[in-house]
Design a protein around this motif. Structure first.
Motif, short mmCIF file in Angstrom:
data_model
loop_
_atom_site.label_atom_id
_atom_site.label_comp_id
_atom_site.label_asym_id
_atom_site.label_seq_id
_atom_site.Cartn_x
_atom_site.Cartn_y
_atom_site.Cartn_z
N GLN A 111 14.62 -48.23 -3.35
CA GLN A 111 15.82 -48.35 -2.52
C GLN A 111 16.02 -49.76 -1.95
O GLN A 111 17.06 -50.04 -1.36
N GLY A 112 15.00 -50.61 -2.10
CA GLY A 112 15.10 -51.94 -1.51
C GLY A 112 15.07 -51.91 0.01
O GLY A 112 15.69 -52.76 0.67
N ARG A 113 14.37 -50.92 0.59
CA ARG A 113 14.26 -50.82 2.06
C ARG A 113 12.92 -51.39 2.50
O ARG A 113 11.92 -51.27 1.80
N GLU A 114 12.91 -51.97 3.68
CA GLU A 114 11.71 -52.63 4.20
C GLU A 114 10.79 -51.57 4.82
O GLU A 114 11.01 -51.09 5.93
N LEU A 115 9.77 -51.20 4.06
CA LEU A 115 8.77 -50.22 4.52
C LEU A 115 7.46 -50.59 3.85
O LEU A 115 7.40 -50.69 2.63
N PHE A 116 6.43 -50.83 4.63
CA PHE A 116 5.20 -51.32 4.01
C PHE A 116 3.97 -50.82 4.78
O PHE A 116 4.05 -50.48 5.96
N GLU A 122 -3.90 -53.43 13.01
CA GLU A 122 -2.64 -54.10 13.40
C GLU A 122 -1.72 -53.14 14.13
O GLU A 122 -1.06 -53.50 15.11
N ALA A 123 -1.67 -51.89 13.65
CA ALA A 123 -0.84 -50.88 14.33
C ALA A 123 -1.31 -50.70 15.78
O ALA A 123 -0.49 -50.64 16.71
N TYR A 124 -2.62 -50.64 15.99
CA TYR A 124 -3.15 -50.49 17.35
C TYR A 124 -2.88 -51.74 18.20
O TYR A 124 -2.66 -51.64 19.41
N GLN A 125 -2.86 -52.89 17.53
CA GLN A 125 -2.55 -54.13 18.26
C GLN A 125 -1.08 -54.13 18.71
O GLN A 125 -0.76 -54.54 19.83
N GLN A 126 -0.20 -53.67 17.82
CA GLN A 126 1.24 -53.66 18.13
C GLN A 126 1.59 -52.55 19.12
O GLN A 126 2.52 -52.69 19.91
N VAL A 127 0.88 -51.41 19.05
CA VAL A 127 1.16 -50.26 19.93
C VAL A 127 -0.15 -49.89 20.63
O VAL A 127 -0.83 -48.93 20.27
N PRO A 128 -0.53 -50.65 21.66
CA PRO A 128 -1.85 -50.45 22.28
C PRO A 128 -2.04 -49.07 22.91
O PRO A 128 -3.19 -48.63 23.07
N VAL A 129 -0.94 -48.37 23.26
CA VAL A 129 -1.09 -47.05 23.92
C VAL A 129 -1.31 -45.91 22.92
O VAL A 129 -1.46 -44.75 23.32
N LEU A 130 -1.33 -46.24 21.63
CA LEU A 130 -1.50 -45.22 20.59
C LEU A 130 -2.85 -44.51 20.73
O LEU A 130 -3.86 -45.15 21.02
N GLY A 131 -2.87 -43.21 20.49
CA GLY A 131 -4.10 -42.43 20.58
C GLY A 131 -5.09 -42.83 19.49
O GLY A 131 -4.71 -43.35 18.43
N GLY A 132 -6.37 -42.55 19.74
CA GLY A 132 -7.42 -42.93 18.80
C GLY A 132 -7.49 -42.01 17.59
O GLY A 132 -6.89 -40.94 17.57
N GLY A 133 -8.22 -42.47 16.57
CA GLY A 133 -8.53 -41.59 15.44
C GLY A 133 -7.59 -41.68 14.26
O GLY A 133 -7.85 -41.07 13.22
N PHE A 134 -6.48 -42.40 14.39
CA PHE A 134 -5.59 -42.52 13.23
C PHE A 134 -6.21 -43.49 12.21
O PHE A 134 -6.83 -44.49 12.58
N GLN A 135 -6.01 -43.19 10.93
CA GLN A 135 -6.66 -43.95 9.86
C GLN A 135 -5.72 -44.91 9.11
O GLN A 135 -6.14 -45.96 8.65
N ARG A 136 -4.44 -44.48 8.97
CA ARG A 136 -3.50 -45.24 8.13
C ARG A 136 -2.13 -45.31 8.80
O ARG A 136 -1.76 -44.40 9.54
N ALA A 137 -1.40 -46.37 8.49
CA ALA A 137 -0.04 -46.51 9.04
C ALA A 137 0.86 -47.19 8.03
O ALA A 137 0.42 -48.05 7.26
N ILE A 138 2.13 -46.76 8.01
CA ILE A 138 3.18 -47.53 7.33
C ILE A 138 4.26 -47.82 8.36
O ILE A 138 4.44 -47.07 9.32
N HIS A 139 4.97 -48.92 8.15
CA HIS A 139 5.87 -49.44 9.19
C HIS A 139 7.21 -49.81 8.59
O HIS A 139 7.27 -50.45 7.54
N MET A 140 8.29 -49.38 9.27
CA MET A 140 9.65 -49.80 8.92
C MET A 140 10.20 -50.53 10.14
O MET A 140 10.53 -49.89 11.15
N PRO A 141 10.27 -51.88 10.09
CA PRO A 141 10.61 -52.64 11.31
C PRO A 141 12.05 -52.50 11.76
O PRO A 141 12.34 -52.65 12.94
N GLY A 142 12.97 -52.22 10.84
CA GLY A 142 14.39 -52.28 11.21
C GLY A 142 14.97 -51.01 11.82
O GLY A 142 16.15 -50.98 12.17
#
Length: 364
Positions: A111-116, A122-142
């Motif tokens: 689709q040519g959409r920004e999702l990676f 890095e996810a924990y750095q960007q969202v410091p209040v996130l709960g522990g134990g998550f293993q993987r993240a994908i991000h859509m900035p827009g």
């Protein structure tokens, strides 16, 4: 003399349809059985994206992409015209520990959409209040969210200022006026109201109204419950989603947690079970919410439909009656494109996208 349109249903879909048709110079009367914008449009979360966009058909994707690109301009226009800011807030969205992450990333490439994918650190750095134990993240900035109660307030203000728009609240529609093989208006407790063309945009109630014509529209109410916290303005910098539940930050620090998916007819009573379930999800996503007060808990009714593909277009067996309903979980996401497509079709203009997937013909 300009054509007169009658819109049945005063949610975001009905109000935006009214705005676009009235801008073309038509006279438009909008009927709402309760108060404008107080049902599903008020109750939803307002993420300007389907929760899992890669799980939807091309028909939903086409409407979603057009609307996402349109929302910032719509918000600016409404703010200029009314002084009410719908608060289209670009925060981005993190999906955590997805089962179908590979499908999501493949969809985004097509689709040519920004999702990676991002490193979980890095996810924990960007969202410091996130709960522990998550293993993987994908991000859509827009990805943005719109503050839906303010959106419907802005739409109402815009319509109130238009001389060719008549708003009638607390005016339930009970059926349709047929004359010479066409739909010529509706029946209400106050009597008949006639128009050249009628648009049914009554959300979860659309199926009930079409039943008066002997039609079984596959649109049914699907209850969703949400809770609301109030935190510091900078508490949550991004939307986050895990295990089917999401957290949405508003600019003023309100945090929405949603939502349930319940088939309970037209019952909109908030339940203790849902409250506890949503609180548990909230505290798993954002443990600091354990110490925060729940400042709101409510329920709304989504217009459930097969595959979430809305019905947009004229009913061939009832000329004069048009549909713009059945948006399921994506009413706010799809509203701009759905209403623009409806206006294009009704006014004989080149449609913004191929209207065929949404045409009511053959879908009942």
């Amino acid at each position: 003399m300009s054509e007169k349109f009658l819109i049945v249903g005063g949610g975001a879909i009905g109000m935006l349809s009214t705005l676009l048709l009235a801008r073309s110079g038509a006279d438009v009367c909008l009927l709402e059985g309760r108060a404008l914008g107080r049902e599903s449009s008020w109750a939803g979360g307002g993420i300007v994206s389907p929760l899992y966009p890669w799980r939807y058909s091309a028909a939903v994707t086409a409407l979603a992409h057009w609307s996402q690109d349109f929302y910032p301009g719509l918000a600016r226009l409404l703010l200029e015209d009314t002084g009410v800011d719908p608060e289209v807030h670009v925060t981005g969205l993190y999906w955590l520990d997805l089962d179908d992450e590979a499908e999501a990333l493949a969809w985004a490439r097509r689709q040519g959409r920004e999702l990676f994918p991002v490193d979980i650190a890095e996810a924990y750095q960007q969202v410091p209040v996130l709960g522990g134990g998550f293993q993987r993240a994908i991000h859509m900035p827009g990805v943005a969210n719109v503050r839906n109660p303010r959106l419907v307030k802005a739409l109402r203000a815009a319509l109130t200022a238009m001389p060719n728009v008549e708003l009638r609240e607390h005016c339930p529609v009970t059926g349709f006026v047929q004359d010479g093989g066409r739909i010529r208006g509706v029946t209400t407790a106050d009597g008949e109201i006639r128009a050249d063309r009628v648009v049914l945009a009554a959300g979860a109630w659309s199926g009930e109204l079409l039943r008066t014509l002997g039609l079984e529209l596959p649109v049914e109410p699907v209850k969703g419950q949400m809770i609301l916290y109030k935190c510091a303005e900078d508490f949550l910098p991004s939307m986050v989603l895990a295990k089917g539940r999401y957290a949405i930050p508003r600019r003023d620090g309100h945090i929405l947690i949603g939502s349930t998916l319940e088939y309970a007819g037209f019952d909109k009573t908030p339940t203790d079970n849902a409250l506890e379930s949503l609180k548990a999800s909230a505290e798993e996503l954002l443990p600091a919410l354990k110490d925060a007060e729940v400042v709101g808990h409510w329920a709304g009714l989504r217009p459930g439909s097969p595959e979430g593909i809305p019905f947009i277009g004229e009913l061939p067996e009832h000329p004069g009656l048009w549909l713009n309903c059945g948006h399921f979980r994506n009413g706010l996401v799809l509203a701009p494109a759905s209403c623009q497509l409806l206006a294009d079709l009704m006014l004989g203009r080149e449609p913004i996208i191929d209207p065929a997937p949404y045409a009511p013909a053959g879908r009942f």
